[in-house]
Write an enzyme that holds these catalytic residues in place. Structure first.
Site, PDB file in Angstrom:
ATOM      1  N   ASP A   1      40.730  40.056  29.946  1.00 42.35           N
ATOM      2  CA  ASP A   1      41.582  40.427  28.912  1.00 42.35           C
ATOM      3  C   ASP A   1      42.159  39.158  28.132  1.00 42.35           C
ATOM      4  O   ASP A   1      43.331  38.783  28.451  1.00 42.35           O
ATOM      5  CB  ASP A   1      42.596  41.410  29.430  1.00 42.35           C
ATOM      6  CG  ASP A   1      41.865  42.657  29.790  1.00 42.35           C
ATOM      7  OD1 ASP A   1      40.754  42.893  29.612  1.00 42.35           O
ATOM      8  OD2 ASP A   1      42.644  43.495  30.481  1.00 42.35           O
TER       9      ASP A   1
ATOM     10  N   GLU B   1      39.459  44.304  40.941  1.00 38.21           N
ATOM     11  CA  GLU B   1      40.199  43.110  41.805  1.00 38.21           C
ATOM     12  C   GLU B   1      40.439  43.490  43.323  1.00 38.21           C
ATOM     13  O   GLU B   1      40.611  42.788  43.912  1.00 38.21           O
ATOM     14  CB  GLU B   1      41.339  42.753  41.202  1.00 38.21           C
ATOM     15  CG  GLU B   1      41.171  41.839  39.913  1.00 38.21           C
ATOM     16  CD  GLU B   1      40.500  42.580  38.744  1.00 38.21           C
ATOM     17  OE1 GLU B   1      40.832  43.941  38.425  1.00 38.21           O
ATOM     18  OE2 GLU B   1      39.644  42.037  37.718  1.00 38.21           O
TER      19      GLU B   1
ATOM     20  N   ASP C   1      34.939  47.599  35.907  1.00 34.44           N
ATOM     21  CA  ASP C   1      36.247  47.075  35.632  1.00 34.44           C
ATOM     22  C   ASP C   1      37.210  47.492  36.635  1.00 34.44           C
ATOM     23  O   ASP C   1      37.029  48.374  37.568  1.00 34.44           O
ATOM     24  CB  ASP C   1      36.563  47.818  34.155  1.00 34.44           C
ATOM     25  CG  ASP C   1      37.979  46.755  33.805  1.00 34.44           C
ATOM     26  OD1 ASP C   1      38.175  45.801  34.102  1.00 34.44           O
ATOM     27  OD2 ASP C   1      38.573  47.638  32.850  1.00 34.44           O
TER      28      ASP C   1
END
Ligand code: GLC
Length: 660
Positions: free
Chosen positions: A418, A308, A305
């Site tokens: 999300d 990015e 996670d």
């Protein structure tokens, strides 16, 4: 046929695995200016498919999309970027072709946004490789493209079971409660996810031993009951003296650097962190080996996670913001100052300017992060995948990531990030599926029930009726939101039945997944891919074909007791309340209003097809494959793909059986 056109000196993204000699001709279809701009006139009826994990409909016409991997928890209709960048599109019309823009920095796809009849694609630099793919039809174009980018990741079979997750399971007790809750309610379950709370102060590859005193024992206990624990790993490494991952990273120069040559500092969950330089092979190898800390105690799945990478703030921007705010504090904040104030605070998170401030060491050359930004998450999952191939060579490990680029589909799945507990997000997820499959991402799914916001019972039920068809089937919710485990709701019985139906479909879903992965096909397709000459199929974007036998048309509206469904051919409608309590009806081609009570799952079997179904079990390892029976039309066959569900190479144990 695939042709490659090279402009300038493109960065090698490793998205493609086949080496195609660049063409000397000029690119067809597009007008290219050699400065990263590609323009195309769209005819009124042209459809543009693709862009993987992007918002809006299956036909991408009518919006401007910015492919820049971004931690965006607001998947609103006006979002321009989400977590992944998948620069592959198919233009379908009088001339049908695919185009892959292999460029790792920011790319904009204006698809009839500025001007309805024009598509304008822009890369921030003129160094770009473009692949143009022509073929018989959309499916053939996808097949060729998928061959170009290499075989999709195949997870262990247990990953097709149902998973329970929640950000906020604080300790061992919370995990046990979740397992007991499911088992007591008689609901199958294959995995429980460990979110950041299992770590010690959000430090990767640590376990908080007060809250999880014996994770090895817990893992074994759960596994004995068919439940795999799947911990999260975040990209940022906490800056803390004495923390081995931090210290090794600093001393070996494994972290991304700032312009002065120091280790770049950003802030995420643990506060200040350094970001491993996943584009540097040595750093990638080093980080990957760390997963052994967890595999050595029996862990066999991970979700990667914040890759990015998400940056909540940088020190400089925070300092500037605080000093500006201090100035504002002494005055009378009028409208301009007020908006400046809120804008500055909101602008700390994921500020695009911060990504210019760090560098990767690629073969000794310092490469500015922004120019290769979209490759970061892919290389994090690659780091884990390649290490685990060595650490656990005998078996598949479950991996999925939030951030991705084309190529990442070889190393793991992705989840759709999300989302919110909104009705519209069932549809949003469904519309992403075919575009993700086109780009190679087969192991995917949404946070079932919705991640952000409080969910509702009916939303969870309807969501289950959709995601019980997706390979990744996980209930996940954000900290602070309403409890979302199925056993919390008064309709637990009906919810449990949906999970059992999922388990009864696993032979079919797993088989179709294997076919899609091994034959470079899409598991989920728009109707128009199979019925290209049918006007109403071209216009349908809230139904999908699943494998070669099914069509799904989930209910995604509040209080709806049914929905309109378009059948491009005669099909068998199946209305299921339980895996063994259902009725079927043959419906002719055309438009139908189909009733579906809240506790009923409705789906369709295509004309003259059947699917295998088995008896549900508490976990995938307990499925009795001898219990398979058939559902669908009589006198037809089904080709079942099955392997042992665990060997890294499915071909080693692949059995292809013609069932009739
Ligand atoms: C991110 C992830 C989410 C996770 C949370 C806490 O928002 O996308 O799934 O629960 O971080 O780790």
């Amino acid at each position: 046929m695939i042709k490659k056109y090279v402009y300038g000196n493109p960065f090698s993204t490793e998205a493609a695995v086949e080496n195609i000699i660049p063409s000397e001709d000029s690119i067809p279809y597009f007008e290219a200016d050699g400065q990263g701009n590609f323009t195309l006139t769209l005819a009124e009826n042209d459809i543009v498919y693709g862009l993987g994990e992007q918002i809006r409909g299956i036909n991408k016409r009518g919006w401007e999309y910015v492919n820049w991997n971004y931690d965006n928890p607001n998947h609103h209709e006006d979002a321009r970027s989400l977590y992944g960048s998948h620069n592959f599109i198919i233009i379908s019309g009088a001339e049908t072709f695919g185009a892959f823009f292999d460029y790792p920095g920011k790319m904009t796809f204006d698809i009839g946004y500025t001007k309805r009849s024009e598509m304008h694609i822009h890369a921030e630099s003129s160094d770009i490789a473009v692949y143009i793919i022509t073929g018989e039809d959309e499916k053939d174009i996808v097949k060729q493209f998928r061959k170009l980018i290499g075989r999709s990741y195949i997870p262990p079979m247990w990953a097709f079971g149902y998973g329970q997750s929640r950000w906020g399971y604080k300790d061992e007790k919370d995990i046990r409660n979740a397992a007991e809750g499911y088992r007591a309610a008689g609901i199958p379950l294959d995995s429980i996810y460990l979110d950041i709370d299992y770590m010690e102060n959000y430090k990767d590859f640590t376990v908080d031993n007060k809250r999880f005193p014996d994770l090895k024992k817990l893992t074994a206990e759960m596994k004995a009951d068919g439940i795999h624990l799947v911990p999260i790993i975040d990209a940022g490494v906490k800056i803390e003296e004495g923390y081995d991952v931090y210290e090794e990273g600093v001393s070996n120069n494994y972290f991304c650097k700032n312009a002065e040559g120091g280790d770049f500092v950003g802030a995420v969950w643990p506060g200040k962190v350094h970001f491993p330089d996943f584009l540097n092979p040595a750093a990638r190898e080093w980080f990957g080996k760390k997963y052994e800390v967890l595999t050595s105690i029996g862990i066999d799945g991970f979700w990667n996670d914040m890759n990015e990478p998400a940056i909540f703030y940088t020190e400089d921007r925070l300092a500037d913001t605080l000093s500006e705010i201090e100035k504002l504090a002494s005055g009378n904040m009028g409208i301009d100052e007020y908006f400046r104030f809120t804008g500055m605070v909101a602008g700390l998170n994921g500020n695009i300017g911060d990504y210019d401030k760090f560098y990767h060491n690629i073969n000794g050359e310092m490469v500015n992060h922004s120019t290769v930004h979209n490759l970061y998450g892919m290389n994090m999952t690659r780091s884990a995948f390649e290490a685990l191939e060595k650490i656990e060579p005998e078996k598949r490990t479950l991996f999925f990531s939030r951030s991705s680029y084309i190529g990442a589909h070889r190393y793991g799945g992705i989840w759709q990030g999300d989302n919110k507990s909104w009705w519209s997000h069932i549809l949003q997820s469904m519309q992403q599926l075919p575009a993700l499959n086109m780009a190679g991402f087969l192991f995917t799914g949404s946070d079932t029930g919705g991640f952000g916001c409080d969910t509702t019972e009916d939303l969870v039920l309807r969501w289950l009726q959709y995601s019980l068809f997706t390979p990744l089937f996980r209930n996940h919710a954000a900290e602070g939101t309403r409890d979302q485990e199925l056993y919390r709701f008064s309709t637990v019985q009906a919810m449990g039945e949906m999970i059992k139906i999922r388990y009864s479909l696993i032979p079919y879903l797993y088989s179709e997944f294997l076919k899609a992965a091994l034959n470079n096909e899409m598991m989920f397709r728009p109707l128009s891919f199979d019925f290209p000459n049918d006007e109403d199929s071209l216009n349908t974007d809230d139904q999908l074909l699943l494998g070669n036998e099914l069509m799904i048309a989930p209910v995604y509206k509040q209080n709806a007791k049914g929905r309109c469904v378009y059948l491009p051919e005669e099909m068998m409608m199946v209305r299921m309340r339980k895996h063994d309590d259902f009725d079927t009806e043959i419906l002719p081609r055309g438009h139908h209003y189909v009733r579906a009570e809240l506790e009923e799952l409705v789906f369709f079997i295509r004309s003259k097809k059947m699917i295998p179904v088995c008896k549900p079990a508490n976990s995938t390892d307990k499925i009795d494959w001898n219990s398979i029976t058939y559902l669908g039309y009589a006198d037809c066959t089904y080709t079942l793909y099955k392997d042992n569900g665990i060997s890294p190479n499915p071909e080693d144990s692949l059995e292809i059986t013609e069932l009739r």
